[in-house]
Design an enzyme around this catalytic site. Structure first.
Site, short mmCIF file in Angstrom:
data_model
loop_
_atom_site.label_atom_id
_atom_site.label_comp_id
_atom_site.label_asym_id
_atom_site.label_seq_id
_atom_site.Cartn_x
_atom_site.Cartn_y
_atom_site.Cartn_z
N TRP A 130 -108.07 31.13 105.97
CA TRP A 130 -107.52 31.35 104.64
C TRP A 130 -106.79 32.68 104.49
CZ3 TRP A 130 -109.57 35.90 103.42
CH2 TRP A 130 -110.81 36.24 104.01
N ALA A 156 -108.45 25.94 105.95
CA ALA A 156 -109.66 26.40 105.28
C ALA A 156 -109.80 25.69 103.93
CB ALA A 156 -109.62 27.91 105.09
N GLY A 206 -110.03 32.13 113.52
CA GLY A 206 -111.18 32.20 112.63
C GLY A 206 -112.30 33.03 113.22
N GLU A 228 -107.99 32.49 118.49
CA GLU A 228 -107.77 33.86 118.02
C GLU A 228 -108.88 34.15 117.03
OE1 GLU A 228 -107.27 36.62 115.55
OE2 GLU A 228 -105.47 35.62 114.81
N CYS A 262 -107.76 40.13 110.92
CA CYS A 262 -108.41 40.28 112.21
C CYS A 262 -107.90 41.51 112.95
CB CYS A 262 -108.18 39.04 113.07
SG CYS A 262 -108.93 37.54 112.41
N GLU A 360 -117.78 43.23 112.87
CA GLU A 360 -116.49 43.25 112.21
C GLU A 360 -116.72 43.32 110.70
OE1 GLU A 360 -112.31 40.74 112.07
OE2 GLU A 360 -114.16 39.67 112.49
#
Length: 455
Positions: A130, A156, A206, A228, A262, A360
């Site tokens: 998303w 998503a 994701g 990824e 990310c 993260e």
């Protein structure tokens, strides 16, 4: 999980969607396979014309599509419009370059003639996130469709209107029905899709968990995947760096997309000799940012996409504080308004065992570390299980070469912001995933690289 548009700035559910039934999924799979049998033979020039038409639609309706993104996941409208424009860019890039990327590649052997031919493989499933609801899809779709594949999008569940709009764009651009289809389904249907013989490969952007699940399902069927996944990207600032430029870029690197990227800089690793000044400037800039309605052009930071993301981020922050971290600014959800708002936050002085070292942080939280010099900076940067991108700042040529050579990441940007660019391959190593998107490497991920030998 419900498939619905919920405004993250207000918490209001605006529109809900019924997931596809099994029979509806079957019909779409059958249509995809049928479309592929014809589309794979469409001339490259015609595919390029359709993709350029998609770029035109994106540009002409940029504000409309930008508003859908902002309404569904909370990014600022100005950044959403920029995302739509970037999607047009990647469409034109592959329309202009795919023929060259996929041309027969001759090789000198003992044959009269030998070469490599690149051919499509069929329907490819894209499981998309998303946070960049248009860009993530188009950076897959543009090369996949130019290669002669067809696409199935499982987006998503909180961005269904984005998913449907993207399908509409490809149809309006002239691509035949069935070449690109949106599947409004939950994640529980993905394993069955991977088990279907008509689905030949999959790509996912994701979380680690989602990537591992897809890879396991694909592995059982011996099908190609590109992943990824997450990142805890280092942003290294050494003594010789242009400090003003480094600080300004650090703010953008951490807070782009409300901190939900990310490849955002997440761990800011600064040499002791300049750390005090960096910290002071960094905190000042964070405090000066305007938090509010993402539709407002003056807003710098909008809401996080969902209440769960807000809850998880705050849990990481509070856990870090409990383990000794110091809060320089921010540190708590905003309770003076509805919606999923978290202020720009900077934490420092971490103890071993703190989430800051391994996890993260997917939101507007910067983690500030101090190091003695380049040796300690590289060691700390590489100490995470992730390896997506890295930004490093220095004017020393020897340090630049060491950083390029020794940082464990899919991309290293020296004196610049880590970003995706259609002209460069994009992807990570370690638990950030495998495979590459974009550039020539991206279009070669989902083709049959066929050796041809003729005598």
């Amino acid at each position: 999980m419900a498939i619905a548009t919920t405004n993250p700035a207000t918490g209001e559910i605006l529109k809900t969607f019924e997931p596809l039934t099994d029979s509806e999924i079957e019909a779409k799979l059958a249509r995809s396979q049928q479309a592929y049998q014809a589309y794979r033979h469409v001339a490259m020039a015609q595919r390029a014309d359709w993709l350029k038409a998609a770029a035109d639609i994106l540009e002409h309706r940029r504000e409309e599509f930008g508003k859908i993104m902002t309404l569904e996941m909370g990014k600022t409208l100005k950044s959403a419009i920029a995302e739509v424009e970037k999607c047009a860019l990647v469409c034109r890039y592959y329309a202009d370059n795919a023929a060259e990327f996929l041309a027969d590649a001759p090789a000198a052997t003992d044959a009269s003639r030998s070469f490599v031919r690149y051919q499509p493989i069929g329907p490819v499933l894209a499981v998309m996130p998303w946070n960049f609801p248009f860009w993530q899809v188009f950076r897959f779709a543009a090369p996949a469709l130019m290669a002669g594949n067809v696409g199935l999008l499982k987006h998503a569940s909180n961005v269904p209107q984005c998913a449907l709009a993207i399908e509409e764009i490809f149809l309006q651009a002239g691509f035949p029905e069935g070449v690109f289809q949106t599947l409004l389904i939950g994640s529980d249907k993905v394993a069955n899709l991977m088990a279907d013989d008509r689905v030949k490969a999959a790509t996912l952007t994701g979380s680690e968990y989602a990537g591992a699940s897809l890879a396991a399902a694909a592995g059982k069927q011996i099908k190609k995947t590109v992943l990824e996944l997450g990142g805890s990207d280092p942003f290294i600032v050494l003594q010789s760096a242009d400090l003003e430029a480094a600080v300004a870029t650090a703010v953008t690197a951490r807070l782009l997309n409300n901190g939900q990227s990310c490849i955002a800089g997440k761990r800011f690793i600064v040499a002791n000799s300049i750390a005090d000044e960096f910290e002071q400037r960094f905190v000042e800039k964070f405090k000066a940012l305007r938090i509010g309605d993402p539709m407002d052009a003056t807003t710098d930071i909008g809401p996080l996409a969902t209440p769960d993301i807000l809850k998880d981020l705050d849990s990481q922050v509070q856990n870090s504080i409990a383990k000794g971290a110091k809060v320089l600014t921010g540190g708590h959800p905003l309770s003076d308004r509805p919606g999923n708002f978290y202020p720009p936050t900077i934490l420092t002085d971490f103890s071993p065992g703190s989430p800051a070292y391994q996890e993260e942080f997917f939101g507007p939280v910067a983690l500030l570390f101090r190091v003695a010099g380049i040796d300690e900076a590289i060691e700390l940067a590489n100490s995470t299980s992730f390896g997506l991108g890295a930004s490093a700042w220095t004017s020393d040529e020897a340090e630049r070469e060491r950083l390029i050579e020794e940082l464990e990441a899919g991309a290293v940007f020296i004196n610049g912001l880590v970003k995706s660019d259609p002209r460069l391959p994009f992807g990570g190593i370690k638990r950030s995933g495998y495979g590459r998107e974009l550039s020539v490497q991206g279009i070669h991920e989902f083709v049959n690289i066929k050796t041809v030998w003729v005598k």
